[in-house]
Design a protein around this motif. Structure first.
Motif, PDB file in Angstrom:
ATOM      1  N   GLU A  21       0.787  -1.117   0.103  1.00 16.67           N
ATOM      2  CA  GLU A  21       0.154   0.036   0.161  1.00 16.67           C
ATOM      3  C   GLU A  21       0.909   1.041   0.082  1.00 16.67           C
ATOM      4  O   GLU A  21       0.409   2.172  -0.406  1.00 16.67           O
ATOM      5  N   ALA A  22       2.021   1.195   0.312  1.00 16.51           N
ATOM      6  CA  ALA A  22       2.802   2.358   0.629  1.00 16.51           C
ATOM      7  C   ALA A  22       3.766   2.383  -0.524  1.00 16.51           C
ATOM      8  O   ALA A  22       4.381   3.832  -0.687  1.00 16.51           O
ATOM      9  N   ARG A  23       3.915   1.583  -1.370  1.00 16.33           N
ATOM     10  CA  ARG A  23       4.576   1.606  -2.616  1.00 16.33           C
ATOM     11  C   ARG A  23       4.394   2.544  -3.643  1.00 16.33           C
ATOM     12  O   ARG A  23       5.267   3.388  -3.927  1.00 16.33           O
ATOM     13  N   PRO A  24       3.108   2.930  -3.892  1.00 15.45           N
ATOM     14  CA  PRO A  24       3.015   4.072  -4.908  1.00 15.45           C
ATOM     15  C   PRO A  24       3.798   5.341  -4.257  1.00 15.45           C
ATOM     16  O   PRO A  24       4.538   5.846  -5.009  1.00 15.45           O
ATOM     17  N   ALA A  25       3.589   5.700  -2.968  1.00 12.72           N
ATOM     18  CA  ALA A  25       3.966   6.780  -2.461  1.00 12.72           C
ATOM     19  C   ALA A  25       5.434   6.840  -2.414  1.00 12.72           C
ATOM     20  O   ALA A  25       6.137   7.815  -2.624  1.00 12.72           O
ATOM     21  N   GLU A  26       5.969   5.714  -2.270  1.00  9.45           N
ATOM     22  CA  GLU A  26       7.492   5.783  -2.162  1.00  9.45           C
ATOM     23  C   GLU A  26       8.255   5.742  -3.761  1.00  9.45           C
ATOM     24  O   GLU A  26       9.011   6.496  -3.553  1.00  9.45           O
ATOM     25  N   LEU A  27       7.375   5.286  -4.643  1.00  8.32           N
ATOM     26  CA  LEU A  27       7.601   5.441  -5.922  1.00  8.32           C
ATOM     27  C   LEU A  27       7.698   7.093  -6.375  1.00  8.32           C
ATOM     28  O   LEU A  27       8.500   7.720  -7.115  1.00  8.32           O
ATOM     29  N   ARG A  44      15.016   8.473 -15.824  1.00  7.44           N
ATOM     30  CA  ARG A  44      14.917   6.911 -16.472  1.00  7.44           C
ATOM     31  C   ARG A  44      14.281   6.320 -15.350  1.00  7.44           C
ATOM     32  O   ARG A  44      14.655   6.643 -14.184  1.00  7.44           O
ATOM     33  N   LEU A  45      13.243   5.462 -15.725  1.00  6.48           N
ATOM     34  CA  LEU A  45      12.513   4.561 -14.740  1.00  6.48           C
ATOM     35  C   LEU A  45      13.383   3.766 -14.072  1.00  6.48           C
ATOM     36  O   LEU A  45      13.206   3.331 -12.760  1.00  6.48           O
ATOM     37  N   GLU A  46      14.552   3.413 -14.557  1.00  9.61           N
ATOM     38  CA  GLU A  46      15.452   2.161 -13.936  1.00  9.61           C
ATOM     39  C   GLU A  46      15.737   2.832 -12.738  1.00  9.61           C
ATOM     40  O   GLU A  46      16.329   2.323 -11.701  1.00  9.61           O
ATOM     41  N   ASP A  47      16.431   4.393 -12.940  1.00 10.94           N
ATOM     42  CA  ASP A  47      16.958   5.092 -11.844  1.00 10.94           C
ATOM     43  C   ASP A  47      16.071   5.226 -10.887  1.00 10.94           C
ATOM     44  O   ASP A  47      16.223   5.323  -9.713  1.00 10.94           O
ATOM     45  N   VAL A  48      14.665   5.569 -11.206  1.00 10.90           N
ATOM     46  CA  VAL A  48      13.906   5.789 -10.100  1.00 10.90           C
ATOM     47  C   VAL A  48      13.635   4.363  -9.496  1.00 10.90           C
ATOM     48  O   VAL A  48      13.295   4.403  -8.028  1.00 10.90           O
ATOM     49  N   ALA A  49      13.326   3.312  -9.836  1.00  7.85           N
ATOM     50  CA  ALA A  49      13.479   2.123  -9.270  1.00  7.85           C
ATOM     51  C   ALA A  49      14.690   1.785  -8.408  1.00  7.85           C
ATOM     52  O   ALA A  49      14.389   1.279  -7.356  1.00  7.85           O
ATOM     53  N   ALA A  50      15.653   2.007  -8.891  1.00  6.48           N
ATOM     54  CA  ALA A  50      17.103   1.940  -7.926  1.00  6.48           C
ATOM     55  C   ALA A  50      16.757   2.684  -6.827  1.00  6.48           C
ATOM     56  O   ALA A  50      17.225   2.476  -5.768  1.00  6.48           O
ATOM     57  N   ARG A  51      16.543   4.025  -6.948  1.00  7.98           N
ATOM     58  CA  ARG A  51      16.387   5.056  -5.658  1.00  7.98           C
ATOM     59  C   ARG A  51      15.297   4.302  -4.673  1.00  7.98           C
ATOM     60  O   ARG A  51      15.575   4.653  -3.507  1.00  7.98           O
ATOM     61  N   ALA A  52      14.206   3.797  -5.123  1.00 11.73           N
ATOM     62  CA  ALA A  52      13.227   3.221  -4.235  1.00 11.73           C
ATOM     63  C   ALA A  52      13.740   1.604  -3.856  1.00 11.73           C
ATOM     64  O   ALA A  52      12.813   1.564  -2.961  1.00 11.73           O
ATOM     65  N   GLY A  53      14.698   1.203  -4.367  1.00  9.94           N
ATOM     66  CA  GLY A  53      15.116  -0.042  -3.883  1.00  9.94           C
ATOM     67  C   GLY A  53      14.079  -1.110  -4.421  1.00  9.94           C
ATOM     68  O   GLY A  53      13.821  -2.156  -3.876  1.00  9.94           O
ATOM     69  N   THR A  58       8.664  -3.136 -11.279  1.00  9.58           N
ATOM     70  CA  THR A  58       7.510  -2.791 -10.058  1.00  9.58           C
ATOM     71  C   THR A  58       6.760  -1.617 -10.487  1.00  9.58           C
ATOM     72  O   THR A  58       5.601  -1.376  -9.903  1.00  9.58           O
ATOM     73  N   ILE A  59       7.439  -0.491 -11.197  1.00 14.20           N
ATOM     74  CA  ILE A  59       6.801   0.781 -11.245  1.00 14.20           C
ATOM     75  C   ILE A  59       5.664   0.303 -12.247  1.00 14.20           C
ATOM     76  O   ILE A  59       4.481   1.263 -11.913  1.00 14.20           O
TER      77      ILE A  59
END
Length: 215
Positions: A21-27, A44-53, A58-59
């Protein structure tokens, strides 16, 4: 022992559910940081994903593409502030001068001082290249803000508190100094620091001196 094991089994799905449930806010937070550092085009979305862990895939469980993530970032930063102002305008019982002062205070605290400046900077620098995000920001932020300001001006006129000859068709003029403040803080703040609280007070004073009825 059995009770302890059962507790572990039931609590684990709950933790996973809360995490999901918290994932969207984290992204959104990770995306906003990437947008702030690199701009919209270079993010880049891959950089967003890496920052979000998380992994990039998942995005896509939550956002169709980068534009959808950016729209969510806009919504996360502007919608609560607009809702607060909407609530104030709908329910404020006092005079219109006090109403406008309260609205300006809310606007500076939540929009000018906050990281909405990041979004505004991208709108200015890259909006012409990505008209879909510019259109979204205009429809969901600018248009609503203009409607609320028009309501405040009309309220003041109808109550005899504001001048009857106010050019009500241009409510953006009332808020323009706040936009200037946000732009200043993005560009010249390091060279010529702006005391945002003193600036906001001057903004309110100058605008009200132009609005208030002199009868």
């Amino acid at each position: 022992m059995a009770d302890t094991e059962q507790t572990k089994k039931t609590s684990a799905p709950r933790r996973r559910r809360r995490r999901k449930e918290a994932r969207p806010a984290e992204l959104i937070e990770a995306g906003l940081q990437e947008f702030a550092e690199k701009g919209f085009a270079a993010t880049r979305l891959e950089d967003v994903a890496a920052r979000a862990g998380v992994v990039k895939g998942t995005i896509y469980l939550y956002f169709e593409n980068k534009e959808a993530l950016f729209r969510a970032a806009i919504h996360s930063r502007t919608a609560p502030a607009i809702a607060d102002v909407q609530g104030i305008v709908d329910t404020f019982p006092g005079d219109t001068e006090s109403l406008l002062r309260l609205v300006f205070h809310t606007m500076y605290e939540k929009l000018v001082k906050g990281d909405v400046r990041i979004i505004l900077r991208i709108m200015i620098s890259e909006g012409h290249r990505f008209p879909e995000i510019l259109e979204y920001y205009h429809a969901n932020t600018i248009c609503i803000a203009k409607q609320l300001l028009t309501r405040i001006l009309r309220r003041g006129i109808e109550r005899g508190e504001f001048r009857a000859d106010i050019p009500i068709d241009y409510p953006v003029v009332v808020a323009a100094p706040a936009i200037t403040a946000a732009m200043w803080m993005m560009t010249f703040q390091q060279y010529d620091p702006l005391d945002i609280d003193a600036y906001a007070a001057a903004h309110v004073d100058i605008v009200l001196n132009g609005l208030l009825s002199r009868a």
